[in-house]
Scaffold this active site. Sequence first.
Site, short mmCIF file in Angstrom:
data_model
loop_
_atom_site.label_atom_id
_atom_site.label_comp_id
_atom_site.label_asym_id
_atom_site.label_seq_id
_atom_site.Cartn_x
_atom_site.Cartn_y
_atom_site.Cartn_z
N HIS A 16 0.85 -1.19 0.00
CA HIS A 16 0.00 0.00 0.00
C HIS A 16 0.88 1.24 0.00
O HIS A 16 2.10 1.15 0.12
CB HIS A 16 -0.98 0.02 1.19
N CYS A 25 5.77 6.00 4.85
CA CYS A 25 4.65 5.22 4.32
C CYS A 25 3.94 5.91 3.15
O CYS A 25 2.99 5.36 2.61
CB CYS A 25 3.66 4.88 5.42
N HIS A 29 4.96 0.32 -0.33
CA HIS A 29 5.67 -0.66 0.47
C HIS A 29 4.69 -1.75 0.88
O HIS A 29 3.50 -1.65 0.59
CB HIS A 29 6.29 0.01 1.72
N HIS A 31 3.50 -5.15 3.73
CA HIS A 31 3.51 -5.72 5.08
C HIS A 31 3.10 -7.18 5.01
O HIS A 31 2.34 -7.60 4.13
CB HIS A 31 2.51 -5.00 5.99
N HIS A 75 -0.99 -10.42 -1.79
CA HIS A 75 -0.12 -10.01 -2.91
C HIS A 75 -0.79 -8.99 -3.83
O HIS A 75 -0.56 -8.96 -5.03
CB HIS A 75 0.39 -11.23 -3.68
N GLU A 136 0.10 -5.21 11.57
CA GLU A 136 0.83 -4.71 10.39
C GLU A 136 2.31 -5.06 10.48
O GLU A 136 2.94 -5.39 9.48
CB GLU A 136 0.64 -3.20 10.29
#
Length: 149
Positions: A16, A25, A29, A31, A75, A136
Amino acid sequence: MSKIRITKEFTFETGHALYGYDGKCKNVHGHSYQLSVTVIGEPITDTSHVKLGMVIDFGDLKKIVKEEIVDPFDHATVFNKNTPHVDLAIELSNRGHKVILSDYQPTSENMVIDFAKKIKSRLTAPIQLHSLKLRETGTAFAEWYAEDN
């Protein structure tokens, strides 16, 4: 009869970017999310029922969460469709990437609200969604509780 809480845990990888954010952020990137789903209800007491003693079959809960959350989000990259990130999302999608355009900034807080709505819509009475915990990172998570909403 006693109310019992049943929890099943799931993992999925999602990317995201937070448009307009003032930190790292803002960049695309990902998680390794961990989602704990807790439902509440009374164990089935009908001795002729194949699910005797269960609040919900873990397999049934898994099917709901897999279809509503894990399969779509695993994904994938999530972008807020109301930001300029939509151009990047379209480009990635055109190149065969799995993209989700959400109505919200894709923070853990907003994702857990979205997940709660999706899971609640699939549960049948008397089973109720009790809580969600979306981890997260190893040290950061968002929680949703039915009693707060």
